[in-house]
Design a protein around this motif. Structure first.
Motif, PDB file in Angstrom:
ATOM      1  N   GLU A  12       0.882  -0.897  -0.134  1.00 35.82           N
ATOM      2  CA  GLU A  12       0.228   0.139   0.363  1.00 35.82           C
ATOM      3  C   GLU A  12       0.781   1.167   0.517  1.00 35.82           C
ATOM      4  O   GLU A  12       0.440   2.160  -0.402  1.00 35.82           O
ATOM      5  CB  GLU A  12      -0.925  -0.237   1.353  1.00 35.82           C
ATOM      6  CG  GLU A  12      -1.813  -1.314   1.066  1.00 35.82           C
ATOM      7  CD  GLU A  12      -1.379  -2.661   1.568  1.00 35.82           C
ATOM      8  OE1 GLU A  12      -2.367  -3.114   1.477  1.00 35.82           O
ATOM      9  OE2 GLU A  12      -0.765  -2.388   1.457  1.00 35.82           O
ATOM     10  N   ALA A  13       2.425   1.618   0.662  1.00 38.62           N
ATOM     11  CA  ALA A  13       3.053   2.132   1.321  1.00 38.62           C
ATOM     12  C   ALA A  13       3.481   2.532  -0.757  1.00 38.62           C
ATOM     13  O   ALA A  13       4.165   3.729  -0.921  1.00 38.62           O
ATOM     14  CB  ALA A  13       3.893   1.767   1.962  1.00 38.62           C
ATOM     15  N   GLU A  14       3.636   1.091  -1.004  1.00 40.10           N
ATOM     16  CA  GLU A  14       4.833   1.837  -2.338  1.00 40.10           C
ATOM     17  C   GLU A  14       3.925   2.061  -3.746  1.00 40.10           C
ATOM     18  O   GLU A  14       4.189   3.042  -4.499  1.00 40.10           O
ATOM     19  CB  GLU A  14       4.665   0.091  -3.378  1.00 40.10           C
ATOM     20  CG  GLU A  14       6.599  -0.154  -2.191  1.00 40.10           C
ATOM     21  CD  GLU A  14       6.557  -1.831  -2.335  1.00 40.10           C
ATOM     22  OE1 GLU A  14       6.136  -2.530  -3.601  1.00 40.10           O
ATOM     23  OE2 GLU A  14       7.860  -2.541  -1.960  1.00 40.10           O
ATOM     24  N   TRP A  20       2.639   9.059  -5.769  1.00 41.80           N
ATOM     25  CA  TRP A  20       3.176  10.568  -5.423  1.00 41.80           C
ATOM     26  C   TRP A  20       4.180  11.191  -6.065  1.00 41.80           C
ATOM     27  O   TRP A  20       4.168  11.880  -6.608  1.00 41.80           O
ATOM     28  CB  TRP A  20       4.374   9.978  -3.575  1.00 41.80           C
ATOM     29  CG  TRP A  20       5.029  11.511  -3.097  1.00 41.80           C
ATOM     30  CD1 TRP A  20       6.249  11.684  -3.548  1.00 41.80           C
ATOM     31  CD2 TRP A  20       4.048  12.780  -3.054  1.00 41.80           C
ATOM     32  NE1 TRP A  20       6.974  12.775  -2.659  1.00 41.80           N
ATOM     33  CE2 TRP A  20       5.305  13.420  -2.739  1.00 41.80           C
ATOM     34  CE3 TRP A  20       3.292  13.740  -2.985  1.00 41.80           C
ATOM     35  CZ2 TRP A  20       5.378  14.617  -1.958  1.00 41.80           C
ATOM     36  CZ3 TRP A  20       2.377  14.568  -2.545  1.00 41.80           C
ATOM     37  CH2 TRP A  20       3.980  15.664  -2.085  1.00 41.80           C
ATOM     38  N   LEU A  21       5.001   9.911  -6.709  1.00 45.53           N
ATOM     39  CA  LEU A  21       5.888   9.934  -7.636  1.00 45.53           C
ATOM     40  C   LEU A  21       5.607  10.738  -9.391  1.00 45.53           C
ATOM     41  O   LEU A  21       6.577  10.983  -9.728  1.00 45.53           O
ATOM     42  CB  LEU A  21       7.345   9.485  -7.412  1.00 45.53           C
ATOM     43  CG  LEU A  21       8.037   8.969  -6.635  1.00 45.53           C
ATOM     44  CD1 LEU A  21       9.299   7.862  -6.819  1.00 45.53           C
ATOM     45  CD2 LEU A  21       8.749  10.371  -6.484  1.00 45.53           C
ATOM     46  N   SER A  22       4.247  10.929  -9.502  1.00 43.58           N
ATOM     47  CA  SER A  22       3.606  10.582 -11.121  1.00 43.58           C
ATOM     48  C   SER A  22       3.635  11.866 -10.864  1.00 43.58           C
ATOM     49  O   SER A  22       4.289  12.846 -10.174  1.00 43.58           O
ATOM     50  CB  SER A  22       2.750  10.200 -10.391  1.00 43.58           C
ATOM     51  OG  SER A  22       1.861  11.099 -10.257  1.00 43.58           O
ATOM     52  N   ALA A  24       1.410  13.577 -11.975  1.00 47.02           N
ATOM     53  CA  ALA A  24       0.232  14.782 -12.109  1.00 47.02           C
ATOM     54  C   ALA A  24       0.579  15.933 -10.656  1.00 47.02           C
ATOM     55  O   ALA A  24       0.871  15.290  -9.402  1.00 47.02           O
ATOM     56  CB  ALA A  24      -0.813  13.140 -10.548  1.00 47.02           C
ATOM     57  N   PRO A  25       0.170  17.251 -10.686  1.00 47.75           N
ATOM     58  CA  PRO A  25       0.396  17.809  -9.315  1.00 47.75           C
ATOM     59  C   PRO A  25      -0.292  17.695  -8.180  1.00 47.75           C
ATOM     60  O   PRO A  25      -0.579  18.589  -6.981  1.00 47.75           O
ATOM     61  CB  PRO A  25      -0.513  19.432 -10.091  1.00 47.75           C
ATOM     62  CG  PRO A  25      -1.575  18.464 -10.968  1.00 47.75           C
ATOM     63  CD  PRO A  25      -1.040  17.635 -11.459  1.00 47.75           C
ATOM     64  N   TYR A  26      -1.760  16.534  -8.414  1.00 48.40           N
ATOM     65  CA  TYR A  26      -2.160  16.471  -6.785  1.00 48.40           C
ATOM     66  C   TYR A  26      -2.745  15.474  -6.359  1.00 48.40           C
ATOM     67  O   TYR A  26      -1.587  14.252  -7.366  1.00 48.40           O
ATOM     68  CB  TYR A  26      -4.177  17.007  -7.334  1.00 48.40           C
ATOM     69  CG  TYR A  26      -4.388  16.463  -8.215  1.00 48.40           C
ATOM     70  CD1 TYR A  26      -4.979  14.940  -7.955  1.00 48.40           C
ATOM     71  CD2 TYR A  26      -4.449  16.349  -9.703  1.00 48.40           C
ATOM     72  CE1 TYR A  26      -5.572  14.106  -9.155  1.00 48.40           C
ATOM     73  CE2 TYR A  26      -5.018  15.862 -10.624  1.00 48.40           C
ATOM     74  CZ  TYR A  26      -5.713  14.433 -10.910  1.00 48.40           C
ATOM     75  OH  TYR A  26      -6.925  14.093 -11.410  1.00 48.40           O
ATOM     76  N   VAL A  27      -2.854  14.735  -5.444  1.00 48.04           N
ATOM     77  CA  VAL A  27      -3.381  13.318  -4.984  1.00 48.04           C
ATOM     78  C   VAL A  27      -4.565  12.746  -4.585  1.00 48.04           C
ATOM     79  O   VAL A  27      -5.317  14.321  -3.677  1.00 48.04           O
ATOM     80  CB  VAL A  27      -2.280  13.480  -3.919  1.00 48.04           C
ATOM     81  CG1 VAL A  27      -2.687  11.614  -2.959  1.00 48.04           C
ATOM     82  CG2 VAL A  27      -0.577  13.029  -3.636  1.00 48.04           C
ATOM     83  N   THR A  28      -4.849  12.208  -5.101  1.00 46.22           N
ATOM     84  CA  THR A  28      -6.480  11.459  -4.421  1.00 46.22           C
ATOM     85  C   THR A  28      -6.537  11.411  -2.897  1.00 46.22           C
ATOM     86  O   THR A  28      -5.772  10.758  -2.261  1.00 46.22           O
ATOM     87  CB  THR A  28      -7.758  11.332  -5.590  1.00 46.22           C
ATOM     88  OG1 THR A  28      -6.860  11.389  -6.661  1.00 46.22           O
ATOM     89  CG2 THR A  28      -8.665  10.774  -4.926  1.00 46.22           C
ATOM     90  N   ALA A  29      -7.405  11.646  -2.060  1.00 46.00           N
ATOM     91  CA  ALA A  29      -7.793  11.482  -0.371  1.00 46.00           C
ATOM     92  C   ALA A  29      -8.972  11.618  -0.014  1.00 46.00           C
ATOM     93  O   ALA A  29      -9.878  12.261  -1.083  1.00 46.00           O
ATOM     94  CB  ALA A  29      -6.881  12.517   0.814  1.00 46.00           C
ATOM     95  N   HIS A  30     -10.217  11.499   1.177  1.00 44.93           N
ATOM     96  CA  HIS A  30     -10.903  11.404   1.532  1.00 44.93           C
ATOM     97  C   HIS A  30     -11.027  11.899   3.306  1.00 44.93           C
ATOM     98  O   HIS A  30     -10.257  11.797   3.116  1.00 44.93           O
ATOM     99  CB  HIS A  30     -11.499   9.743   1.337  1.00 44.93           C
ATOM    100  CG  HIS A  30     -12.031   9.089   0.059  1.00 44.93           C
ATOM    101  ND1 HIS A  30     -10.361   8.561  -0.502  1.00 44.93           N
ATOM    102  CD2 HIS A  30     -12.749   9.881  -1.344  1.00 44.93           C
ATOM    103  CE1 HIS A  30     -11.102   8.203  -1.999  1.00 44.93           C
ATOM    104  NE2 HIS A  30     -12.189   9.280  -1.684  1.00 44.93           N
TER     105      HIS A  30
END
Length: 323
Positions: A12-14, A20-22, A24-30
Motif C-alpha cells: 500500500e505504501a509502494e 506521489w512520484l507521478s 500529476a500535481p495532486y493526490v486523491t484523498a478522502h
C-alpha cells in the motif's frame, strides 16, 4: 529528496509512493466522514510538501532519522508520514495497520511515529515504544485515561489538530498541556462565532474557516472547546458537549462508550442528554455531574441505543435526539 534506499514499504505504501512520484500535481484523498459523508478531494502536492516540511522542522528530522508508519496510506495521516520521510530524505519503515503496532522493531531509534488512539494500548506493549523519540496521535480524541497513561510513562506525545483539507495537522498539543501550538507557517484567529480561522503563508488554501470553537491564546495557540455544530442551546445557555464529556469520562465504568448530545425540549428548546450503548450506566452519574458542572449545563437524562456508530478511525458519529 527521496526515501533512503534502506526503507521498508508495504504494498500500500509502494502504491502511494508511485502516485506521489507521478507527474500529476495532486493526490486523491478522502475526508474522515465524522461530520458528514466522506468525500473525495484532490490535495496539491505542493501543499503536502509544505505541511511535511513544517513537521520536519518542528521535530528536527533529517537524513539520519527513521520514521515508522503503522497507519494505512489510504488516509491522510498515512500519506503524510510517507511525504515527511521523502522531504527529510530519511528512512521509512512501514507495516500494515494493526492494534499492536510494531510488536517487533529491530530498526534502531524511531524519530517519529503516528498512531490513532485505538493503537495506544498495543503501542505501550511493543518494542517500538521504548525506541521512539516522539509520537503524534490523531484521528480521534484521546480519553483522559489514555492521556494519564502517556504522561505517567514519560512518553513524548502530541495530539494533532488538522483535517484532510489542511494536509494533516496544522497544530500540535503536547499531552499534559491544554493548548495547541501552530506549526511553522500557520497562524490563528477567530470569527464572529468564536470558531477557529486558520491562516497559512505556505499552503494554497490561504485562509480556512472551521467549525471548531476555541479559546484563543494568541495567534499561534488555542484551547479547543468543541464543534460549533454540536453546541446545545438550552434556554439561552450554550453548552459544549465536548467539555461535559471531558468531565464525564473519568466517571464512566471501564469500557463504557458514551457521548453528550442535544434532545428537543418543550421547556428549554434543547437539553443535554448522555447517549450510551451500555445497559449498566445508571442515573447516579447525572447527580454526580450536577455537583461538578456549572448550573444548568448538566445532562438531564440517559438515552440508551443499540450501538454507537463510529468512523473508520474510531470517532463517534454524533446523532441528535429528536424526542
Amino acid at each position: 529528496m527521496n526515501l533512503r534506499p534502506d526503507s521498508i514499504l508495504t504494498p500500500e505504501a509502494e502504491n502511494f509512493l508511485t502516485e506521489w512520484l507521478s507527474p500529476a500535481p495532486y493526490v486523491t484523498a478522502h475526508t474522515s466522514g465524522s461530520t458528514g459523508a466522506p468525500k473525495e478531494i484532490r490535495l496539491s502536492k505542493n501543499d503536502m510538501r509544505a505541511s511535511a516540511r513544517a513537521t520536519v522542522k518542528f521535530f528536527g528530522l533529517n537524513e539520519g532519522s527513521v520514521l515508522a508508519l503503522p497507519l494505512s496510506p489510504d488516509y491522510i495521516a498515512g500519506k503524510m508520514q510517507i511525504v515527511r520521510a521523502c522531504e527529510a530524505g530519511c528512512r521509512l519503515v512501514a507495516e500494515r495497520p494493526s492494534s499492536h503496532p510494531f510488536t517487533e522493531y529491530p530498526y534502531g531509534e524511531c524519530s517519529l511515529i503516528p498512531i490513532v488512539p485505538s493503537q495506544l494500548e498495543g503501542f505501550m506493549q511493543s518494542t517500538v515504544n521504548h525506541l521512539t523519540a516522539n509520537v503524534i496521535i490523531g484521528g480521534a480524541p484521546l480519553s483522559p485515561e489514555q492521556e494519564r497513561v502517556i504522561i505517567e510513562n514519560g512518553i513524548s506525545a502530541y495530539a494533532t489538530y488538522g483535517m484532510t483539507e489542511t494536509c494533516s495537522h496544522v497544530a500540535l498539543r503536547r499531552i499534559g498541556e491544554e493548548c495547541y501550538k501552530a506549526l511553522p507557517g500557520i497562524t490563528f484567529s477567530t470569527d464572529s462565532r468564536g470558531c477557529l480561522v486558520i491562516d497559512s503563508s505556505t499552503m494554497s488554501f490561504g485562509r480556512l474557516v472551521t467549525n471548531d470553537m476555541v479559546a484563543l491564546e494568541d495567534e499561534t495557540g488555542f484551547k479547543w472547546l468543541g464543534r460549533y455544530d454540536n453546541v446545545i442551546n438550552s434556554g439561552g445557555i450554550k453548552i459544549h458537549p465536548e467539555e461535559i464529556e471531558r468531565v464525564l469520562a473519568p466517571l464512566l465504568p471501564h469500557g463504557t462508550t458514551a457521548y453528550v448530545t442535544a434532545r428537543t425540549s418543550d421547556r428549554w428548546g434543547q437539553e443535554a442528554v448522555i447517549v450510551t450503548d451500555s445497559a449498566t450506566l445508571d442515573r447516579e452519574i447525572l447527580d454526580r455531574l450536577k455537583e461538578i458542572l456549572p448550573p444548568h449545563t448538566s445532562p438531564r437524562d440517559i438515552v440508551r441505543i443499540t450501538s454507537i456508530p463510529l468512523t473508520s478511525s474510531g470517532k463517534i458519529i454524533r446523532q441528535k435526539i429528536n424526542d
